[in-house]
Design a protein around this motif. Sequence first.
Motif, PDB file in Angstrom:
ATOM      1  N   LEU A 182      -6.139 -17.645  17.714  1.00 48.99           N
ATOM      2  CA  LEU A 182      -4.880 -18.227  18.172  1.00 48.99           C
ATOM      3  C   LEU A 182      -4.291 -19.019  17.021  1.00 48.99           C
ATOM      4  N   LYS A 183      -3.037 -18.737  16.680  1.00 48.37           N
ATOM      5  CA  LYS A 183      -2.469 -19.364  15.484  1.00 48.37           C
ATOM      6  C   LYS A 183      -1.263 -20.243  15.780  1.00 48.37           C
ATOM      7  N   THR A 184      -0.751 -20.110  16.994  1.00 50.55           N
ATOM      8  CA  THR A 184       0.433 -20.912  17.328  1.00 50.55           C
ATOM      9  C   THR A 184       0.387 -21.244  18.824  1.00 50.55           C
ATOM     10  N   PRO A 185       0.976 -22.352  19.218  1.00 54.17           N
ATOM     11  CA  PRO A 185       1.021 -22.641  20.654  1.00 54.17           C
ATOM     12  C   PRO A 185       1.773 -21.526  21.396  1.00 54.17           C
ATOM     13  N   LEU A 186       1.335 -21.258  22.615  1.00 53.66           N
ATOM     14  CA  LEU A 186       1.966 -20.199  23.412  1.00 53.66           C
ATOM     15  C   LEU A 186       2.371 -20.777  24.770  1.00 53.66           C
ATOM     16  N   ILE A 187       3.532 -20.373  25.235  1.00 55.82           N
ATOM     17  CA  ILE A 187       4.004 -20.818  26.549  1.00 55.82           C
ATOM     18  C   ILE A 187       4.285 -19.581  27.394  1.00 55.82           C
ATOM     19  N   ARG A 188       3.832 -19.614  28.646  1.00 52.28           N
ATOM     20  CA  ARG A 188       4.049 -18.462  29.521  1.00 52.28           C
ATOM     21  C   ARG A 188       5.480 -18.475  30.068  1.00 52.28           C
TER      22      ARG A 188
ATOM     23  N   PHE B 170       3.545 -14.279  27.298  1.00 55.08           N
ATOM     24  CA  PHE B 170       3.473 -15.494  26.484  1.00 55.08           C
ATOM     25  C   PHE B 170       4.455 -15.394  25.324  1.00 55.08           C
TER      26      PHE B 170
ATOM     27  N   TRP C 252       4.653 -26.864  18.200  1.00 55.64           N
ATOM     28  CA  TRP C 252       3.758 -27.884  18.752  1.00 55.64           C
ATOM     29  C   TRP C 252       4.549 -28.873  19.599  1.00 55.64           C
ATOM     30  N   ASP C 253       5.704 -29.280  19.093  1.00 57.22           N
ATOM     31  CA  ASP C 253       6.480 -30.282  19.834  1.00 57.22           C
ATOM     32  C   ASP C 253       6.833 -29.781  21.228  1.00 57.22           C
TER      33      ASP C 253
ATOM     34  N   ALA D  64       5.381 -27.384  23.015  1.00 60.13           N
ATOM     35  CA  ALA D  64       4.196 -27.199  23.864  1.00 60.13           C
ATOM     36  C   ALA D  64       3.636 -28.536  24.333  1.00 60.13           C
ATOM     37  N   LEU D  65       3.533 -29.487  23.408  1.00 60.06           N
ATOM     38  CA  LEU D  65       2.956 -30.785  23.776  1.00 60.06           C
ATOM     39  C   LEU D  65       3.884 -31.559  24.715  1.00 60.06           C
ATOM     40  N   ASP D  66       5.189 -31.463  24.455  1.00 62.90           N
ATOM     41  CA  ASP D  66       6.151 -32.122  25.361  1.00 62.90           C
ATOM     42  C   ASP D  66       6.039 -31.549  26.771  1.00 62.90           C
ATOM     43  N   LEU D  67       5.873 -30.225  26.844  1.00 61.36           N
ATOM     44  CA  LEU D  67       5.751 -29.578  28.147  1.00 61.36           C
ATOM     45  C   LEU D  67       4.502 -30.081  28.889  1.00 61.36           C
ATOM     46  N   VAL D  68       3.362 -30.120  28.166  1.00 65.76           N
ATOM     47  CA  VAL D  68       2.114 -30.580  28.795  1.00 65.76           C
ATOM     48  C   VAL D  68       2.285 -32.024  29.268  1.00 65.76           C
TER      49      VAL D  68
END
Lengths: 529, 354
Positions: free
Chosen positions: B279-285, B291, B296-297, B299-303
């Motif tokens: 895995l090399k990059t954040p993934l969002i469904r 996906f 990162w911003d 994905a992390l903001d979403l979490v």
Amino acid sequence: MTNSFADFIKAKLILMIGTNMSEAHPVASTFVKDAVLGGAQLIVVDPRRTDMVDFAQMHVQIKVGSDVALINGIMNVLIEENLYDKKYVESCTVGFEDLKKKVMEYPPERAAEISGVSADTIRTLARRLASVKPAMLMYTLGITEHICGVNNVMSCANLQMLLGNVGFECGGVNPLRGQNNVQGACDMGALPNVFPGYQRVDNADARAKFAKAWNVKSLPDKPGMMMPTMMENLTTGKVKAFYVFGENLANTEPDIHHVEHCLQSAEFLVCQDIFPTETTRFAHVILPAAAWSENDGTFTSSERRVNRVRTASVPPGQAKPNWWIFREIAKRMGHQWASNSAKEIWDQEVSVLAPSMAGIKYRRLEGDGIQWPAPTEEHCGTPTLHKDGKFTCGLGVLKPIDWIPPAEVPDKEYPLVLSTGRRLYHYHTRTQTGRSRGINDLLGEETADISAADARKLGVADGEMIAVKSRRGEVKVKARVTQQVPEGLVWMAFHFRDACANWLTNPVYDPITQTAEYKACAVRIDRLT
Amino acid sequence: MSQTFILNGIETPFTPGQMILDAARNGGAEIPTLCYLKGAAPTGACRICCVEVKGARSLMAACSTPVTAGMEVTTNSELVHRARKMNVEFLLASGKHNCLMCEANGNCRLQDLAYFYKITKLQFREKDEKDIYPTEDQNPFIVRDFSRCILCGRCVQACNEVVVNRAISQGYRGAESKIVTGGDSPYNESECVFCGQCVEVCPVGALTEKKAKGLGRPWETQKIRTTCPYCGVGCQQWLHVKDGKIAKVTAVEDAQPNQGRLCVKGRFAYDFIYSEERLKTPLIREVDGAFREASWDEALDLVASKFKSIISEHGPDAIAGVSCARSINEDSYQMQKLFRAVIGTNNIDHCART
């Protein structure tokens, strides 16, 4: 482990229960073999004829799930024949009378009936154990992965205390941890009831201490859910968000159909991993993490030794260290954490907050690491716990324990016992070993290991594709006819998705630890042609 | 009172039962060895450790001759060095020791000895190609090059006396001698479990790591000590790294707990980290289930925002997490801290129970 790996080669008598050490902990097993070459006695208690049996004086081939009965039978002989360590029991333990009353209900003949080990063998075993001091007991998941896992562990402890073997070099009760840092994950408080260093969350002083250190007003006081409860609550809706860090639950947990239903039910699933797995398929967000040699940090091994892990290469793409990811989420939820490297996290937080690790600092870990407890920076670590029978908690508690059978036992419809475990060449769900060149060449597929007697009865040939079925599922897999497995037993691993044993295993749990009964369920074998 | 012997003219203490090699090394005398393997019974096979013992008819093998009180031992006389040099010359002629094409170049005791003794040409006729057993490398990990084997027997001892896998033995006799597995079948058809201890102890280029070929010479690689990522024993490893890439893994000698040993996974299953499937990059469904890559911003903001809204709607106990028993301590510490101090729940666990 109460003791250290360095004891293995020096031990005089080794009792292995439910440990397939030459496959699951190969390097540890070499020291046991060295001890045997040097004259030590080895006794292997296992339903299977594992490779270590080649080195054993005695192979005690018990029925799956009968450990408590066997150990009660051994203790019955030790007490009946006055072979136990009276002085140790009197001065270092409590509860002897209650234990005695219980084990008197397990004369060797009754233990034999339950365990399938003859009463004579039980007597011989007891006398042998009493003849050498100290004897070293080692176990692995064959003991814990039962609905009576805690009782099995306490039985091992009972036996070693009755023999006066706890608290001495080359003695003790020694569970070998299956994963590189399962000990560390426990030590760090990745458990629902304790903070780092096993300080209980329901203790107000502990909460106050951690709240101050973490700069928060209060901390939750009620122990949280264990993993099986979390998963179950994904389906009830009690748990909405599930954060899975570096676990492939869709292959490792019992009853895959049910596990996938749970994962599917999550309102919001975060997976943090190094590879896409069967579990990340269900995620809403996947966070790419740095792997083993892409991090500075520490692992803690089975012998409580904190060892350094060092960076050798950079993570691929945008993958980030896990500690960084958690720190970033905390920041976005309004918390600024000062520590900004693994070293700072350990030196400024872990070792400050966990008294048993207070003496462990990164600068002290350049060589062979340190075994906790190491309470001060002058302390050189603790190779043997409960030294000389002086138990950390005061006196060792002997607990009367009754045998119970596995939750699911063979019947007409499912006449065979399925037991599961690991094989030498692969590790867990093969996310790592399956992607290391060459390993798949040595072991490229799963097999169902069965005895020649069962193969004959079923008309199955070695290498033939068969169906193994349980009440939960079914797999098609190659039969491997082997002397390792006794009649009535099927043995499989969980390394390969298609023929993963966990399509079949039973999701029932030890009531205290919620450890699943991977070691026993009922199955049937059908021919495919 | 400790007993003494005379080492190069100096009275030196020794422990009864000690071999000359150990006693002399304790006394500060350097004696070269090829076949000697710590922890195994000495065989005296290579004779490189020969020393002069006053009164003895011939030179003695230091590794397998016990010291006695008053024994006069000379480790550095001209006679000793002449004999050692000749032994090296015999070994050089026993196969094809062409270092340029050898994986062990720079990590070979025979090469070191040939250099030490300033050997620049072969004094004896090299063994004929046709008399050398062909190289065997049917398995994925270990290359057996018999043209470089000096029959020291260290691999046999490591396999039988150290890790006790009992796969390797001495085969045939005299000029036909060969180190064999499973009645002279390939490694992968024998009892071998690919722990690679034989490779670890081979003093020459007869046994080398197949996967390491071409990835870096010893003088180009940096050795980084780390802990194995597999079972809970905590074996200590050297990662041999060139340009940020692991060329091979060996065991740290004399380190606790593994004392120079590794298993097949620890030694050979390291290169998963270089898999293209990482895995090399954040993934969002997406809504359609597929996906997509994200920063990162994002994905992390979403979490964080999702967690915050669940906490406000359902309370902190509606969030649960499992930590990783393979990752470092500091990661597990951070995750439980996130759950307890930030989210406000004790719903944090890991696979200790499964």
